[in-house]
Scaffold this motif. Sequence first.
Motif, short mmCIF file in Angstrom:
data_model
loop_
_atom_site.label_atom_id
_atom_site.label_comp_id
_atom_site.label_asym_id
_atom_site.label_seq_id
_atom_site.Cartn_x
_atom_site.Cartn_y
_atom_site.Cartn_z
N THR A 73 28.55 3.96 -9.02
CA THR A 73 28.41 2.59 -8.51
C THR A 73 29.26 2.34 -7.27
O THR A 73 29.39 1.18 -6.85
CB THR A 73 28.80 1.58 -9.59
OG1 THR A 73 30.15 1.84 -10.02
CG2 THR A 73 27.87 1.68 -10.78
N GLY A 74 29.82 3.37 -6.70
CA GLY A 74 30.63 3.19 -5.49
C GLY A 74 31.99 2.57 -5.74
O GLY A 74 32.58 1.96 -4.84
N GLY A 75 32.51 2.70 -6.94
CA GLY A 75 33.84 2.18 -7.27
C GLY A 75 33.89 0.71 -7.61
O GLY A 75 34.98 0.14 -7.73
N THR A 76 32.74 0.06 -7.79
CA THR A 76 32.75 -1.38 -8.07
C THR A 76 33.10 -1.73 -9.51
O THR A 76 33.43 -2.88 -9.80
CB THR A 76 31.37 -1.99 -7.75
OG1 THR A 76 30.37 -1.32 -8.53
CG2 THR A 76 31.05 -1.83 -6.26
N THR A 77 33.02 -0.77 -10.42
CA THR A 77 33.28 -1.08 -11.83
C THR A 77 34.70 -0.78 -12.26
O THR A 77 35.05 -1.03 -13.41
CB THR A 77 32.32 -0.27 -12.73
OG1 THR A 77 32.49 1.13 -12.48
CG2 THR A 77 30.87 -0.65 -12.45
N TRP A 78 35.54 -0.26 -11.39
CA TRP A 78 36.92 0.04 -11.78
C TRP A 78 37.78 -1.22 -11.72
O TRP A 78 37.50 -2.16 -10.98
CB TRP A 78 37.51 1.10 -10.85
CG TRP A 78 36.95 2.47 -11.10
CD1 TRP A 78 36.63 3.02 -12.30
CD2 TRP A 78 36.64 3.46 -10.11
NE1 TRP A 78 36.14 4.29 -12.13
CE2 TRP A 78 36.14 4.59 -10.80
CE3 TRP A 78 36.73 3.52 -8.73
CZ2 TRP A 78 35.75 5.76 -10.15
CZ3 TRP A 78 36.34 4.67 -8.07
CH2 TRP A 78 35.85 5.78 -8.79
N GLY A 79 38.84 -1.22 -12.47
CA GLY A 79 39.82 -2.30 -12.42
C GLY A 79 39.32 -3.58 -13.06
O GLY A 79 38.41 -3.61 -13.89
N THR A 80 39.93 -4.68 -12.63
CA THR A 80 39.64 -5.99 -13.21
C THR A 80 38.34 -6.59 -12.71
O THR A 80 37.76 -7.47 -13.35
CB THR A 80 40.77 -6.97 -12.91
OG1 THR A 80 40.90 -7.10 -11.48
CG2 THR A 80 42.09 -6.46 -13.48
N GLY A 81 37.84 -6.14 -11.56
CA GLY A 81 36.66 -6.75 -10.94
C GLY A 81 37.00 -7.93 -10.06
O GLY A 81 36.10 -8.64 -9.58
N TYR A 82 38.30 -8.14 -9.79
CA TYR A 82 38.74 -9.29 -8.98
C TYR A 82 38.21 -9.19 -7.55
O TYR A 82 37.68 -10.17 -7.01
CB TYR A 82 40.26 -9.35 -8.99
CG TYR A 82 40.85 -10.22 -7.90
CD1 TYR A 82 40.82 -11.61 -8.01
CD2 TYR A 82 41.44 -9.66 -6.77
CE1 TYR A 82 41.37 -12.41 -7.01
CE2 TYR A 82 41.98 -10.45 -5.77
CZ TYR A 82 41.94 -11.82 -5.90
OH TYR A 82 42.46 -12.60 -4.91
N ALA A 83 38.36 -8.03 -6.92
CA ALA A 83 37.95 -7.88 -5.52
C ALA A 83 36.45 -8.08 -5.36
O ALA A 83 35.99 -8.75 -4.42
CB ALA A 83 38.36 -6.51 -5.01
N GLU A 84 35.66 -7.53 -6.26
CA GLU A 84 34.21 -7.68 -6.17
C GLU A 84 33.78 -9.13 -6.39
O GLU A 84 32.90 -9.63 -5.67
CB GLU A 84 33.53 -6.78 -7.20
CG GLU A 84 33.68 -5.28 -6.93
CD GLU A 84 35.05 -4.74 -7.27
OE1 GLU A 84 35.38 -3.63 -6.83
OE2 GLU A 84 35.79 -5.44 -8.00
N SER A 85 34.40 -9.81 -7.35
CA SER A 85 34.04 -11.20 -7.61
C SER A 85 34.43 -12.10 -6.44
O SER A 85 33.66 -12.99 -6.03
CB SER A 85 34.72 -11.68 -8.90
OG SER A 85 34.35 -10.90 -10.00
N LYS A 86 35.62 -11.90 -5.89
CA LYS A 86 36.06 -12.73 -4.77
C LYS A 86 35.19 -12.51 -3.55
O LYS A 86 34.83 -13.47 -2.84
CB LYS A 86 37.52 -12.42 -4.44
CG LYS A 86 38.09 -13.33 -3.37
CD LYS A 86 39.57 -13.06 -3.12
CE LYS A 86 40.11 -14.00 -2.06
NZ LYS A 86 41.55 -13.75 -1.78
N ALA A 87 34.83 -11.25 -3.26
CA ALA A 87 33.96 -10.98 -2.12
C ALA A 87 32.59 -11.64 -2.30
O ALA A 87 32.00 -12.16 -1.35
CB ALA A 87 33.81 -9.47 -1.92
#
Length: 482
Positions: A281-295
């Motif tokens: 998925t291009g690294g979108t599922t790692w971590g908390t998901g904060y960066a993806e949600s904010k973007a």
Amino acid sequence: MPWLSLGRWRKRLLLVGVTLLAGLAAIVFAIGADLAIEIHRLIYDEFWWSTLFIAPAGFALVVWLTKRFFPGSEGSGIPQAIAASLTEDSRIRNRLLSFKIAVAKIFLTIVGLLSGASIGREGPTVQVGASILNLVSGKKNGRIAPTRDLIVAGGGAGVAAAFNTPLGGIMFAIEELSRYRAFKASSTTLIAVIFAGLMSLATLGNYTYFGRTPAAVSWPSGLWPVLMCGAAGGLAGGLMTRLLIASSRGLPGRVGDFAKTRPVLFAAICGLLTALIGVATGGTTWGTGYAESKAALEGTEALPIYFMFAKAFVIWLAFISGIPGGVFAPALAVGAGLGANIALLLPGESSSAILVLGMVAFLAGITQSPITSLVIVMEMTANHQMLLPLMGAAVVAQGFSRSVAPVPLYDALAIGMLRDITRKMKASNQPPEAPETEMPDPHELMLKEIMGPPKPEQSAEGSTTEEAPKGSTDETPQDKSP
């Protein structure tokens, strides 16, 4: 004159001191978690294949440390705080809340984020805050407050300091940590939340977690996004709740036997699957998901259709692996993906507003705490125009979630945790300790002093009726003397 009492001032200063310590721990935790996520992303950008080795090794290391040295630090942390507030046995409470567990929770969660696990820090922060305030419980410090009040206050302070959401911290303490007992607006909780929030404000400044999101839905056409997000978020959250509760009791078949007998190796396999999904998925599922949600909220990037499903799956992988970490912040990312998919069906509405509705709906669906969900999301986005739509989506989501999962997630996990610990303690033939004596409420004592003792009831004829002493009868006793 109580204000001249040195003992009372010592208790208040001690309460303020441990509250500031809990707020500082939450801030250090937040900074360390953000650094861990950024380091993992930098390593992936330079050597994408390295995550296929880092994730399995990190998952295995965290599970081995948890089971070998830090039992009680696994999982979210919110069920531990709820279970500790429900029990009257200090031995059970100390297995769930301690300074050792607080330090281990912070360290192990950061290692998990460094490995790419899809976990959050809000649940661990609740356990950390409750553990720190539990340090001053009991008679050894002059009974600052009832132990349960200190645990609830510590959990609320952790949420308030971690996300700069003081109202959300208070509502979390009322709605989530006090679900099975009556909550009293005690100064303990208010002091803890206020001073933890002040510590966050003095250290990190007055920031908003997701930035400012001015988008809003129109009316009356905005009713459809509210209903759609509420229904979809409630159903998805309820299904996720049932899946996590069932998984906490053990996986079925040979997979479940393998997870019980070889937990470290099973965690490594979960880490490998998490790494593979992240690479795909291009690294979108790692971590908390904060960066993806904010973007996505800012409109700079769009969330793909598969994001919510892939994110939910890696959350489940982290949960069944047994590593410490919460599902609160990742649930917001799943909700953002849900809102993005619904926005594709409603091109006339603001996509950012629908994303916010999806976040609060899925969070309310998985926690079944609608007021806490809407207050936290509203404070995270600084968008008061969305108050009524968020309220509607949260209430609808809770209704749909309860139709799928009657028992809330954290409460089911807490009850199962108490059952397992109690069974183990009974097997060891350890006698339970005496329950803690609750401190009398000064308002109730003052009311009794003013009103006096209760008056005896009067019969219809106006005569006073009193209960006869034990052993007496209505008949007049006869003289039995000769």
